[in-house]
Design an enzyme around this catalytic site. Sequence first.
Site, mmCIF file in Angstrom:
data_model
loop_
_atom_site.group_PDB
_atom_site.id
_atom_site.type_symbol
_atom_site.label_atom_id
_atom_site.label_comp_id
_atom_site.label_asym_id
_atom_site.label_seq_id
_atom_site.Cartn_x
_atom_site.Cartn_y
_atom_site.Cartn_z
ATOM 1 N N ASP A 9 -2.839 9.356 -1.269
ATOM 2 C CA ASP A 9 -2.277 8.033 -1.113
ATOM 3 C C ASP A 9 -1.677 7.665 -2.473
ATOM 4 O O ASP A 9 -1.967 8.312 -3.482
ATOM 5 C CB ASP A 9 -3.378 7.051 -0.702
ATOM 6 C CG ASP A 9 -2.905 5.616 -0.752
ATOM 7 O OD1 ASP A 9 -1.856 5.333 -0.169
ATOM 8 O OD2 ASP A 9 -3.568 4.796 -1.406
ATOM 9 N N ASP A 11 -0.622 3.967 -3.826
ATOM 10 C CA ASP A 11 -1.085 2.715 -4.435
ATOM 11 C C ASP A 11 -2.605 2.713 -4.595
ATOM 12 O O ASP A 11 -3.335 3.013 -3.651
ATOM 13 C CB ASP A 11 -0.672 1.524 -3.568
ATOM 14 C CG ASP A 11 0.841 1.326 -3.553
ATOM 15 O OD1 ASP A 11 1.488 1.651 -4.560
ATOM 16 O OD2 ASP A 11 1.357 0.848 -2.524
#
Length: 523
Positions: A9, A11
């Site tokens: 991922d 963020d």
Amino acid sequence: MAGIVVVFDFDKTIIEVDSDNWVVDELGATDLFNQLLPTMPWNSLMDRMMKELHTQGKTIQDIEEVLKRVPIHPRIVPAIKSAHALGCDLRVISDANVFFIETILKHLGIRDCFSEINTNPGYVDGEGRLRILPYVDFQKSPHSCNLCPPNMCKGMIVERIQAKEGKKRMIYLGDGIGDFCPSLKLREADFVMPRKDFPAWNLINKNRTLVKAGVHEWTNGKELEHILLQWINTINIEESQLLSMENCKFQTKHNAAHGALPRPLPTIIDVDSDNWVVDELGATDLFNQLLPTMPWNSLMDRMMKELHTQGKTIQDIEEVLKRVPIHPRIVPAIKSAHALGCDLRVISDANVFFIETILKHLGIRDCFSEINTNPGYVDGEGRLRILPYVDFQKSPHGCNLCPPNMCKGMIVERIQAKEGKKRMIYLGDGIGDFCPSLKLSEADFVMPRKDFPAWNLINKNRTLVKATVHEWTNGQELEHILLQLINTINMEESQLLSVDYCKLVTMSKAAHGALPQALPVPY
Ligand SMILES: [Zn+2]
Ligand SMILES: [Zn+2]
């Protein structure tokens, strides 16, 4: 190397913040963002915010500047580079957008570590406004996963990767609500690394029976690096068990008859650099004439004088050195060992000019902390001078296994005295590599090149060698065996640390409860 897909991922996993919030906040549009948030989906809101910022006169350059100062833990970039160097296939799955992610990854110098970025499209339109679109066109063809936001189901992306990559094992790192769905798609041989105290971690803990993959929490970039590399090592070792017997020929013993022992031969490069320069510059005959009359090291100095007299320049020598043959897996092997945190050193009976020129040309000079070799320098007349490492006229080294100008065993002893209990892997091929092999301790490894003088001497004197012996024949085997040994040592050394540091399988089998609505945290 084993095939491992590592999915990040973006963020709050690669970077420390949410990139959407970061840009909005840094460009002073937080209030408007909060006003509009209840009125539309996040992804549509970001497109709208880019319109507002553009209207206010904020440029693409303003956005880029903000993105380039996004906070990131200092161990994230090294972790990504190491995973890449270890042969993992790295990918991003993120609900940010391609413009933000590409800008940041390029700025960090790690864009090329990733084979794929799955995220919302973005582009700069004709008016210089950044447009952000949904990954899935949810008006036309909704994705139908009710765990995920309308514009993206990360679980479906994981399923697509699995369908394409077959049995390749996967490590998934994430933190947000959107990282829960893909965690459920992972298989028993996979690992999920949720960030501790973040939504994905909460959801996984509340639904442990639904998660087939091994779970390993992390709190910051340092832990991420440590745990990720440990799992990669574990998987690589498991995957290579099958290969090692036929491929590596561990602990092969041949009692080869001893023969005439030629001069030290190649390990990093595929030739002897001294012979290479002499031959390529057409001085082989003279070299062979003079060889019986003086020590090798003195002869090389003499040959440089002859070449200089014949009009050969330093540039001629450099050009010859730059085309020295090298197996294509040697440079990757050295970069990987370096990325794994090993302290790499050279001990060589060539000379510093040849070695520095070649290593710099290959782009791997900075991988080595030390080069122990015969000194060399270009004198005032442009002639390369080569001196002995040990001044054997003044103070002979006293080792009768080694040539007068260098005892490699003594250099190994100096390193051992300084580095204490650090374990050593020694790679070599020549007669001069036998003496240092005898200095290694039981926890060390020696990797002699098969059918070369050091290998013959080690095989004839196995009772004298305390270190474990692993032969190799070419750069590919060197890479495979070296990285496997590094992995093994790293695993052994981390056993002591792991109990208190990693908290393996810490997560409690918490009672399962309500799913997503439990977490109002933005992803
Ligand atoms: Zn989903
Ligand atoms: Zn010696």
